[in-house]
Scaffold this motif. Sequence first.
Motif, short mmCIF file in Angstrom:
data_model
loop_
_atom_site.label_atom_id
_atom_site.label_comp_id
_atom_site.label_asym_id
_atom_site.label_seq_id
_atom_site.Cartn_x
_atom_site.Cartn_y
_atom_site.Cartn_z
N THR A 496 0.84 -1.19 0.00
CA THR A 496 0.00 0.00 0.00
C THR A 496 0.88 1.24 0.00
N PRO A 497 0.62 2.22 -0.86
CA PRO A 497 1.46 3.42 -0.89
C PRO A 497 1.54 4.10 0.48
N ILE A 498 2.75 4.55 0.83
CA ILE A 498 2.98 5.27 2.08
C ILE A 498 3.02 6.76 1.78
N LEU A 499 2.32 7.55 2.60
CA LEU A 499 2.32 9.01 2.47
C LEU A 499 3.16 9.61 3.59
N VAL A 500 4.12 10.47 3.22
CA VAL A 500 4.95 11.18 4.21
C VAL A 500 4.96 12.66 3.86
N ASP A 501 4.70 13.49 4.86
CA ASP A 501 4.81 14.94 4.70
C ASP A 501 5.94 15.47 5.57
N GLN A 502 6.71 16.43 5.03
CA GLN A 502 7.86 16.98 5.75
C GLN A 502 7.95 18.48 5.52
N GLY A 503 8.06 19.24 6.62
CA GLY A 503 8.26 20.68 6.52
C GLY A 503 9.72 21.01 6.28
N LEU A 504 10.00 21.95 5.38
CA LEU A 504 11.39 22.29 5.04
C LEU A 504 12.01 23.26 6.03
N ASP A 505 11.21 23.87 6.89
CA ASP A 505 11.75 24.73 7.95
C ASP A 505 11.80 23.99 9.29
N ASP A 506 11.73 22.68 9.25
CA ASP A 506 11.78 21.84 10.45
C ASP A 506 13.19 21.89 11.03
N GLU A 507 13.29 22.27 12.29
CA GLU A 507 14.60 22.43 12.93
C GLU A 507 15.34 21.10 13.12
N PHE A 508 14.61 19.98 13.00
CA PHE A 508 15.23 18.67 13.18
C PHE A 508 15.46 17.93 11.86
N LEU A 509 15.16 18.58 10.74
CA LEU A 509 15.16 17.91 9.45
C LEU A 509 16.49 17.24 9.12
N VAL A 510 17.57 17.99 9.21
CA VAL A 510 18.86 17.49 8.73
C VAL A 510 19.47 16.47 9.69
N GLU A 511 19.46 16.78 10.99
CA GLU A 511 20.17 15.93 11.95
C GLU A 511 19.38 14.70 12.37
N GLN A 512 18.06 14.84 12.50
CA GLN A 512 17.28 13.77 13.13
C GLN A 512 16.33 13.02 12.20
N LEU A 513 15.74 13.71 11.22
CA LEU A 513 14.62 13.11 10.49
C LEU A 513 15.05 12.37 9.22
N LYS A 514 15.89 12.94 8.43
CA LYS A 514 16.53 12.30 7.27
C LYS A 514 15.55 11.60 6.32
N PRO A 515 14.56 12.31 5.78
CA PRO A 515 13.61 11.67 4.87
C PRO A 515 14.24 11.16 3.58
N GLU A 516 15.39 11.74 3.20
CA GLU A 516 16.04 11.30 1.97
C GLU A 516 16.50 9.84 2.05
N ALA A 524 14.91 1.94 -3.98
CA ALA A 524 15.67 0.72 -4.21
C ALA A 524 14.78 -0.52 -4.11
N ALA A 525 13.80 -0.48 -3.22
CA ALA A 525 12.90 -1.62 -3.03
C ALA A 525 11.69 -1.55 -3.95
N GLU A 526 11.61 -0.48 -4.74
CA GLU A 526 10.47 -0.23 -5.62
C GLU A 526 9.16 -0.23 -4.82
N TYR A 527 9.24 0.36 -3.62
CA TYR A 527 8.05 0.48 -2.78
C TYR A 527 7.41 1.85 -3.03
N PRO A 528 6.11 1.93 -3.26
CA PRO A 528 5.46 3.21 -3.56
C PRO A 528 5.45 4.16 -2.36
N LEU A 529 6.15 5.25 -2.47
CA LEU A 529 6.23 6.27 -1.42
C LEU A 529 5.86 7.62 -2.02
N LYS A 530 4.98 8.34 -1.35
CA LYS A 530 4.65 9.70 -1.74
C LYS A 530 5.21 10.63 -0.67
N LEU A 531 6.37 11.22 -0.95
CA LEU A 531 7.03 12.12 -0.01
C LEU A 531 6.82 13.55 -0.47
N ARG A 532 6.13 14.33 0.36
CA ARG A 532 5.83 15.73 0.01
C ARG A 532 6.62 16.65 0.93
#
Length: 566
Positions: A496-516, A524-532
């Motif tokens: 089932t497709p996974i939906l993820v939303d991420q704010g670009l002004d999130d203070e934890f984005l680079v060090e803690q969250l790592k959506p990339e 790589a797994a060809e799993y359907p992901l919708k990252l916004r």
Amino acid sequence: MPDGTSRFKLASTGESLFHFMGCSTFAEYTVLAEISCAKIAPAAPLDKVCLLGCGVATGWGAVWNTCRVEPGSSVAVFGLGAVGLSVIQAAKLSGASRIFAIDINPDKFAAATEFGATECINSLEHESVVAELVSRTTWGVDYTFDCTGNTAVMRSALEAAHRGWGVSCVIGVAGAGKEIATRPFQLVTGRRWCGTAFGGWKSRSQVPGLVRRVLTGELPVDRYITHTFRGVEGTAGAIEALHSGECLRAVVTYGEADGATESAADGGAALELLASRTSWGGSQKRFKHRSAITGTDMTFSVFLPPGADEGERGIVRPSAEAPGPLPAVVFLAGLTCNDETAPAKGAFQQRAAELGLAVICPDTSPRSGVVDSGTWELGEGAGFYVDADKAPYKGAGFKMESYIVDELLPLCAGAFNIDASRMSVTGHSMGGHGALSLFLRHPGRFASASALAPICAPTECPWGRTAFGEYLEGGLEAGAEHDASKLVGSYTGPRTPILVDQGLDDEFLVEQLKPELLEAACAAAEYPLKLRRHAGYDHSYFFVSSFIDDHLTHHAQYLLRPKGDD
């Protein structure tokens, strides 16, 4: 049995043995007619819901089903035993403006007032209780209920009913051969006489709903149980207590195995209702229960959409067939949060009400006070949705994965008429990690998953490394089994497709969250992901509340489709 036969015979003579009251109450083993059996929530404590077999449920039903008492009505209850008090309780929930409690024993008035009576009358102090009621109401009482079984009292109850439209309901069972009488004038002037059997409830379809309302604390029954006894020898004591006039209901427990079982599947104990508020036509509730898995008291919140929670919203006549089981979304909160955070700040109730979704919000950890990590990133409020196997957290009940999957969700399914096969999961921050990892670790358990600003690769960030190092004996190696960016490659369940939303002004984005890292793993797994990714949004609940509607809509696609429709 309903067909007139008996299924039992005396072994020595072959003589037929009859089923007492159709159920053979004192038999170790018995045979019941299918039509007499109702499946109730496994979490229901049998030493309490046994009261729904007759008296208490009959009083409720007489008000809600038989007479359908309206808000603002006046009600008179003759006889203040358990049945009479249940009539008062139901009348109060119906919004009756005046509730008269009538008995010859003034010692019962305190309990009647506690249940909701507004005025108490000792009928021995008045030449005519009918005249007294008429004088207090001008033309009589809108609804009267006889709960005595005394035919003279039945007549008084009818004649105290309001001229023109008053209704008098006979609940008490009179002695064999007794007859009731009144002057025809009492009926031709508009009064109506009726009776009720088991309050008009349909046992198989509606009693389970009553059990759920008891279980959630909406219809408390503990006050009715004034005496308890154990063993067959306690039966005589229970009967004596009932005849004493000081007993409302006596409960006799036969054997250690009787009563509600305490297991992970049913939560180990009944739920305690802590709060209930109306929101968008539905009901936002909070509960506490004793967890069999964590060994601690746990709290959780649940939103029930309109139509799922009769009574709390003023719909106090739940006589229609119970609705089908509800689909549900589980919302897992982040570090420092608890089960109240998302209901208070997440703004999900309107969309959940529109879609007809229940929303279950667990706490983020046990809160026994046993451990103090000295930091907000670990310990209470930071359970990381794993089962700790390392001291001191193992001993403190930090088993949030098992608690949620194996205990809380089955408990909610039974208590709130939620469909255990129609559940999805979402979460924020640490809870986003929890949503993704639980979805991937339990293939098929959840219909879909989504996350808001999740910790996408906990083995690659300080928060996750700290948690896995302190909670798990295997450290980061064991933590990899809870890392969504590593789990997705070996996932074998429905894609089932996974939906993820991420704010670009999130203070934890680079060090803690790592959506990339999650993005690369899904590719790589060809799993359907919708990252916004959204410019201008930070890590707060202002961000969560801005996009939660999209997540509920995403889950509704999979929760509301017909079963078997892939």
